[in-house]
Design an enzyme around this catalytic site. Sequence first.
Site, PDB file in Angstrom:
ATOM      1  N   ARG A  48     -16.552  20.896  -1.651  1.00 43.61           N
ATOM      2  CA  ARG A  48     -17.073  22.040  -2.318  1.00 43.61           C
ATOM      3  C   ARG A  48     -16.150  23.120  -2.448  1.00 43.61           C
ATOM      4  O   ARG A  48     -16.669  24.310  -3.091  1.00 43.61           O
ATOM      5  CB  ARG A  48     -18.378  22.479  -1.198  1.00 43.61           C
ATOM      6  CG  ARG A  48     -18.061  22.715   0.062  1.00 43.61           C
ATOM      7  CD  ARG A  48     -19.059  23.244   0.789  1.00 43.61           C
ATOM      8  NE  ARG A  48     -18.666  23.544   2.276  1.00 43.61           N
ATOM      9  CZ  ARG A  48     -19.782  23.829   3.250  1.00 43.61           C
ATOM     10  NH1 ARG A  48     -20.775  23.819   2.920  1.00 43.61           N
ATOM     11  NH2 ARG A  48     -19.206  24.225   4.381  1.00 43.61           N
ATOM     12  N   LYS A 165     -17.190   6.675  11.920  1.00 48.23           N
ATOM     13  CA  LYS A 165     -18.283   6.851  12.969  1.00 48.23           C
ATOM     14  C   LYS A 165     -18.568   8.190  13.282  1.00 48.23           C
ATOM     15  O   LYS A 165     -17.494   8.953  12.997  1.00 48.23           O
ATOM     16  CB  LYS A 165     -17.647   6.548  14.145  1.00 48.23           C
ATOM     17  CG  LYS A 165     -16.388   7.065  14.922  1.00 48.23           C
ATOM     18  CD  LYS A 165     -15.938   6.550  16.331  1.00 48.23           C
ATOM     19  CE  LYS A 165     -14.840   7.429  16.999  1.00 48.23           C
ATOM     20  NZ  LYS A 165     -15.611   8.655  17.677  1.00 48.23           N
ATOM     21  N   GLU A 233      -6.730   9.914  27.337  1.00 52.77           N
ATOM     22  CA  GLU A 233      -6.085  11.009  26.576  1.00 52.77           C
ATOM     23  C   GLU A 233      -5.768  12.307  27.270  1.00 52.77           C
ATOM     24  O   GLU A 233      -6.362  12.489  28.380  1.00 52.77           O
ATOM     25  CB  GLU A 233      -7.116  11.704  25.659  1.00 52.77           C
ATOM     26  CG  GLU A 233      -7.790  10.467  24.747  1.00 52.77           C
ATOM     27  CD  GLU A 233      -8.960  11.132  24.089  1.00 52.77           C
ATOM     28  OE1 GLU A 233      -8.533  11.261  22.568  1.00 52.77           O
ATOM     29  OE2 GLU A 233      -9.932  11.228  24.333  1.00 52.77           O
ATOM     30  N   HIS A 257     -15.162   2.229  20.447  1.00 54.64           N
ATOM     31  CA  HIS A 257     -13.707   1.754  20.808  1.00 54.64           C
ATOM     32  C   HIS A 257     -13.627   0.702  21.919  1.00 54.64           C
ATOM     33  O   HIS A 257     -13.087  -0.289  21.771  1.00 54.64           O
ATOM     34  CB  HIS A 257     -12.884   2.922  21.131  1.00 54.64           C
ATOM     35  CG  HIS A 257     -12.709   3.989  19.989  1.00 54.64           C
ATOM     36  ND1 HIS A 257     -12.780   3.734  18.787  1.00 54.64           N
ATOM     37  CD2 HIS A 257     -12.317   5.408  20.084  1.00 54.64           C
ATOM     38  CE1 HIS A 257     -12.349   4.613  17.895  1.00 54.64           C
ATOM     39  NE2 HIS A 257     -12.235   5.952  18.928  1.00 54.64           N
TER      40      HIS A 257
END
Length: 518
Positions: A48, A165, A233, A257
């Site tokens: 956009r 996802k 992580e 995952h």
Amino acid sequence: MRETGDDCTLVLIGALGDLARRKLYPALYRLAKDGLLAPRFTLVGVERSPQDDASYVKAIGEALASAADTGGPVDPAAFERLTRGARYVRGDLTDPALYSALCTTLDSVESATPVAARNRLFYMAIPPSLFLRVVEGLSSCGAAPRTHTAEEAQHGAWARLIIEKPFGRDAASARALNTALLNRFSEPQLYRIDHYLGKETVQNVLAFRFANAIFEPLWNRGSIAHVQITVAETVGVEGRGGYYEEAGVVRDMFQNHLMQLLATIAMEPPGTIDAAAVRDEKVKLLRAVRRYDGASIAENLALGQYGPGAIAGERVPGYAEEPSVKPDSRTPTYAALRVFVDNWRWEGVPFYLRSGKRLAERVSEIVVRFRRAPGVLWPVPAREEMRPNELVLRIQPDEGITLGFQAKRPGAALALSPEMELSPVRMRFSYEDDFGGEPVPAYETLLLDAMIGDATLFARSDEVEQAWAIVDPLVAAADAGPRPECYPAGTNGPRGGDALIARDGFSWHPLTLAARER
């Protein structure tokens, strides 16, 4: 040698978003650089923002210049190949006029292409809330006509949709999304992308298991004590506190995952290595995963939420201090889950799954720990040194495979002398050392597979629904439960995660390199 993608027009919906800039353009550029884009490949961006064709190409160049995984300075020839004929369509995804404009642009782009070769790949790099609106718009305007079978698509132009996802936020919404998609398109046209499945080590699990006769006979409850799957992580929510408050770690990581990794490591051998056969076996495996409810969830699930701490020596805030996060939030940022696969191969073998943010190190791996060898042959000191054999399939970083076993320590006494000493040693395979360079990035693999029509590494509708059937009760329990246990950022997670695996007499594979090398 990899196969070149089919001639096609790639319509990237969400063309100026974060995913496109960080992952998709670098992946497409590398395909162009490697000569894997077909001669009539054309890129059409949909967004956009006020752009035209020229400024869109400039934006792609800026994205590549700042990307970390382009393999060096941008090659002008590869960039020209990627952006040759690129077009930009501006509009609001909720406005029917956008889809009319898109069809007009596609007709113009494909005017010199035979009708039977007007292939179209639509990548929906957009929020899930817009999926159905875009699907309806593409179908209604005729931009993406339905084909009923994969065979039918081979004899004429094809249209395929890549869907990012999350695939729903629970089992009911996933079923509704699948129903809506399948009302407009056939299953062979739908490519639900999970980038973990595009990583080299994940793909290599199939080769490792089924191309090496020495391992498959051991791949069962008789030889394996347990399996660990870790996705750790060091990052926090990175400004996405509002999204994470709605998702949490179980929705964000386990449904996709971790369940895909579980299915890949534990599935039965497929009849052939093709999309239908591989995905059939994954679905069978997910159906065999034991469902939990009530008290059994509390016995098999540990949750945590990171508090203030330090990552790489720098102080980081706790989750409750992150922007857009409620100070009293009960959203888990860490989860550890024990699951059982109730089939003949795996009966009684626990699988431990864990994932968390702000942990001590960034690590994704599968650890297969074998049963202990009988110690009766060895003197007591050597017996106490013995460790079970351990196979580690490292997904990131430093992709590779390690096998741990026992050896006699040099210089120690021979035979059954009380002075004999054993020591754990490791055999290592590294993608970088053995094949040279870095493994092919996941998005590069998956984009090329979608252009070829190979859906092996993409999730099928029944896979998605089976995964949600496992995870749904866990999400409900997390949402309704007390505030998760706090763990300091930069550590290995909450005590409850360690206690979960320790109850069975096991321990987690260490996250930090120093601990792994001991």
